[in-house]
Design a protein around this motif. Structure first.
Motif, PDB file in Angstrom:
ATOM      1  N   SER A 189       0.844  -1.197   0.000  1.00 15.06           N
ATOM      2  CA  SER A 189       0.000   0.000   0.000  1.00 15.06           C
ATOM      3  C   SER A 189       0.879   1.246   0.000  1.00 15.06           C
ATOM      4  O   SER A 189       2.097   1.176   0.209  1.00 15.06           O
ATOM      5  CB  SER A 189      -0.893   0.000   1.237  1.00 15.06           C
ATOM      6  N   LYS A 190       0.267   2.396  -0.208  1.00 16.07           N
ATOM      7  CA  LYS A 190       1.013   3.653  -0.191  1.00 16.07           C
ATOM      8  C   LYS A 190       1.708   3.867   1.153  1.00 16.07           C
ATOM      9  O   LYS A 190       2.869   4.300   1.213  1.00 16.07           O
ATOM     10  CB  LYS A 190       0.075   4.826  -0.487  1.00 16.07           C
ATOM     11  N   SER A 191       0.998   3.574   2.231  1.00 13.41           N
ATOM     12  CA  SER A 191       1.593   3.775   3.551  1.00 13.41           C
ATOM     13  C   SER A 191       2.738   2.794   3.791  1.00 13.41           C
ATOM     14  O   SER A 191       3.757   3.154   4.411  1.00 13.41           O
ATOM     15  CB  SER A 191       0.527   3.624   4.639  1.00 13.41           C
ATOM     16  N   GLN A 192       2.607   1.569   3.320  1.00 14.85           N
ATOM     17  CA  GLN A 192       3.684   0.585   3.465  1.00 14.85           C
ATOM     18  C   GLN A 192       4.912   0.996   2.653  1.00 14.85           C
ATOM     19  O   GLN A 192       6.046   0.819   3.099  1.00 14.85           O
ATOM     20  CB  GLN A 192       3.188  -0.795   3.023  1.00 14.85           C
ATOM     21  N   ARG A 193       4.679   1.569   1.491  1.00 14.27           N
ATOM     22  CA  ARG A 193       5.793   2.042   0.666  1.00 14.27           C
ATOM     23  C   ARG A 193       6.541   3.173   1.359  1.00 14.27           C
ATOM     24  O   ARG A 193       7.769   3.231   1.334  1.00 14.27           O
ATOM     25  CB  ARG A 193       5.278   2.496  -0.708  1.00 14.27           C
ATOM     26  N   GLN A 194       5.799   4.062   1.979  1.00 10.15           N
ATOM     27  CA  GLN A 194       6.434   5.155   2.704  1.00 10.15           C
ATOM     28  C   GLN A 194       7.227   4.648   3.900  1.00 10.15           C
ATOM     29  O   GLN A 194       8.295   5.191   4.237  1.00 10.15           O
ATOM     30  CB  GLN A 194       5.373   6.165   3.144  1.00 10.15           C
ATOM     31  N   GLU A 195       6.731   3.599   4.533  1.00  8.93           N
ATOM     32  CA  GLU A 195       7.453   3.006   5.659  1.00  8.93           C
ATOM     33  C   GLU A 195       8.759   2.375   5.182  1.00  8.93           C
ATOM     34  O   GLU A 195       9.798   2.510   5.841  1.00  8.93           O
ATOM     35  CB  GLU A 195       6.574   1.957   6.344  1.00  8.93           C
ATOM     36  N   VAL A 196       8.734   1.672   4.046  1.00  5.46           N
ATOM     37  CA  VAL A 196       9.959   1.093   3.491  1.00  5.46           C
ATOM     38  C   VAL A 196      10.961   2.190   3.163  1.00  5.46           C
ATOM     39  O   VAL A 196      12.154   2.088   3.501  1.00  5.46           O
ATOM     40  CB  VAL A 196       9.645   0.268   2.218  1.00  5.46           C
ATOM     41  N   SER A 236       8.894   4.805  -7.932  1.00  6.55           N
ATOM     42  CA  SER A 236       8.663   6.226  -7.721  1.00  6.55           C
ATOM     43  C   SER A 236       8.312   6.514  -6.263  1.00  6.55           C
ATOM     44  O   SER A 236       8.847   7.441  -5.647  1.00  6.55           O
ATOM     45  CB  SER A 236       7.542   6.718  -8.635  1.00  6.55           C
ATOM     46  N   ASP A 237       7.437   5.712  -5.696  1.00  7.38           N
ATOM     47  CA  ASP A 237       7.042   5.909  -4.303  1.00  7.38           C
ATOM     48  C   ASP A 237       8.197   5.658  -3.341  1.00  7.38           C
ATOM     49  O   ASP A 237       8.259   6.250  -2.260  1.00  7.38           O
ATOM     50  CB  ASP A 237       5.878   4.985  -3.945  1.00  7.38           C
ATOM     51  N   LEU A 238       9.136   4.789  -3.731  1.00  2.00           N
ATOM     52  CA  LEU A 238      10.268   4.456  -2.862  1.00  2.00           C
ATOM     53  C   LEU A 238      11.407   5.467  -2.966  1.00  2.00           C
ATOM     54  O   LEU A 238      12.356   5.418  -2.181  1.00  2.00           O
ATOM     55  CB  LEU A 238      10.811   3.061  -3.221  1.00  2.00           C
ATOM     56  N   GLY A 239      11.320   6.356  -3.954  1.00  2.62           N
ATOM     57  CA  GLY A 239      12.416   7.281  -4.176  1.00  2.62           C
ATOM     58  C   GLY A 239      13.598   6.640  -4.873  1.00  2.62           C
ATOM     59  O   GLY A 239      14.737   7.115  -4.748  1.00  2.62           O
ATOM     60  N   ALA A 240      13.345   5.580  -5.629  1.00  2.75           N
ATOM     61  CA  ALA A 240      14.397   4.867  -6.352  1.00  2.75           C
ATOM     62  C   ALA A 240      14.721   5.592  -7.651  1.00  2.75           C
ATOM     63  O   ALA A 240      14.055   6.547  -8.047  1.00  2.75           O
ATOM     64  CB  ALA A 240      13.961   3.436  -6.634  1.00  2.75           C
ATOM     65  N   LYS A 241      15.748   5.104  -8.342  1.00  9.69           N
ATOM     66  CA  LYS A 241      16.174   5.737  -9.584  1.00  9.69           C
ATOM     67  C   LYS A 241      15.587   5.061 -10.823  1.00  9.69           C
ATOM     68  O   LYS A 241      15.449   5.690 -11.864  1.00  9.69           O
ATOM     69  CB  LYS A 241      17.699   5.729  -9.673  1.00  9.69           C
ATOM     70  N   GLY A 242      15.261   3.758 -10.726  1.00  9.85           N
ATOM     71  CA  GLY A 242      14.758   3.101 -11.914  1.00  9.85           C
ATOM     72  C   GLY A 242      14.274   1.690 -11.669  1.00  9.85           C
ATOM     73  O   GLY A 242      14.172   1.217 -10.526  1.00  9.85           O
ATOM     74  N   VAL A 243      14.003   1.005 -12.789  1.00  9.29           N
ATOM     75  CA  VAL A 243      13.487  -0.359 -12.775  1.00  9.29           C
ATOM     76  C   VAL A 243      14.309  -1.199 -13.736  1.00  9.29           C
ATOM     77  O   VAL A 243      14.524  -0.816 -14.890  1.00  9.29           O
ATOM     78  CB  VAL A 243      11.993  -0.399 -13.188  1.00  9.29           C
TER      79      VAL A 243
END
Length: 304
Positions: free
Chosen positions: A88-95, A138-145
């Protein structure tokens, strides 16, 4: 997925440690003629959770990466860390917060999305899956896939398959670009990992948001050197997987040369440890990573 006992990992680590002190024969031609002019490395040592960290939950992964000093991390799908599009969005923010608190960066999501199938529905399904990982990254603040080709289908002309993969990558690249991200095609799979074919795929994709992940394959090597393959793909290299670094000492893969080429072309991204065997416990994996980092430091030095 294979397993290795603690004793086996310590033995492998000992081989790695021994390789640090290995030196070339006096008759061996130096990699560069004027070593003092070789620039220092700007790239970092990171980790793909495939497969050393495949069985580590997120707290264990972050604890070990912080302790050893390895960052960033490519989170390969299906592993115990559990970072998947189903969050979920909240779980992604927690990660994301957990990584930030540990001072470990997220490089990207490592997927198994592939686009070589002759079945258009299968290709489209993989494109849609890739888009889900783009949202996650995108939600994790990563650079790519990271995506991959996985071989060439039978009875299909080579050029048709390469063009199909390239066009699918362009579609994914557009979706990634809309979120400020990149798509990295792992140079992977029978036939598709051959550098000329990987280059052709990149040419078809023709997108600044699409590049390749150098994968340290045996097919890179020609007459003991990766220079020709490197030159062929360098314009598109945006990420890199490295595996058993002791192969430099056994002359199976010239990592010292690869790192020199990275230094001399200004590569400033990552070299991600991707070792296929999985330790039976986290302590063995942490110990191996410490040996691995020591050898990486030696191999990346500009004065060798």
């Amino acid at each position: 997925m294979s397993s290795m006992s603690r004793r086996g990992f310590i033995a492998a680590a000992a081989m790695t440690g021994a390789a640090i002190t290995a030196r070339a024969d006096e008759s061996e031609k130096p990699l560069i003629d004027d070593r003092e002019k070789s620039p220092p490395a700007k790239f970092r040592l990171g980790l793909v959770t495939y497969n050393i960290a495949a069985d580590w939950d997120l707290p264990t992964l972050l604890k070990i990466c912080k302790s050893v000093g390895i960052s960033p991390v490519e989170l390969r799908t299906t592993h115990k860390h559990g970072v998947e599009p189903s969050l979920s969005k909240s779980q992604r923010q927690e990660v994301r917060k957990r990584f930030e608190d540990a001072d470990v960066d997220i490089w990207g999501c490592g997927t198994t999305c592939e686009f070589q199938s002759p079945d258009a529905k299968v290709v489209q399904k993989n494109i849609e899956s890739c888009k889900q990982f783009i949202d996650l990254a995108s939600d994790l603040g990563a650079k790519g896939v990271k995506v991959r080709p996985n071989g060439l289908p039978r009875d299909v002309p080579l050029e048709k398959t390469l063009e199909q993969i390239g066009k699918a990558l362009a579609t994914c690249g557009k979706a990634a670009g809309d979120k400020g991200l990149e798509i990295w095609m792992e140079v992977h799979g029978p036939g598709t990992q051959n550098p000329p074919n990987a280059r052709r795929i990149m040419e078809v994709a023709d997108s600044s948001n699409v590049g390749c992940t150098w994968n340290s394959n045996p097919t890179d090597v020609k007459n003991g050197s990766v220079a020709e393959s490197f030159q062929m793909l360098r314009p598109w290299i945006k990420s890199c997987h490295i595996n058993e670094l002791y192969k430099d000492a056994t002359k199976a893969y010239p990592y010292r040369e690869l790192f020199r080429l990275f230094r001399e072309t200004g590569y400033d991204r990552v070299t991600l440890c991707e070792v296929a065997k999985t330790p039976t416990d986290a302590a063995s994996g942490e110990e191996l990573l410490r040996y691995y980092k020591a050898l990486w430091i030696d191999l990346t030095r500009p004065d060798r």
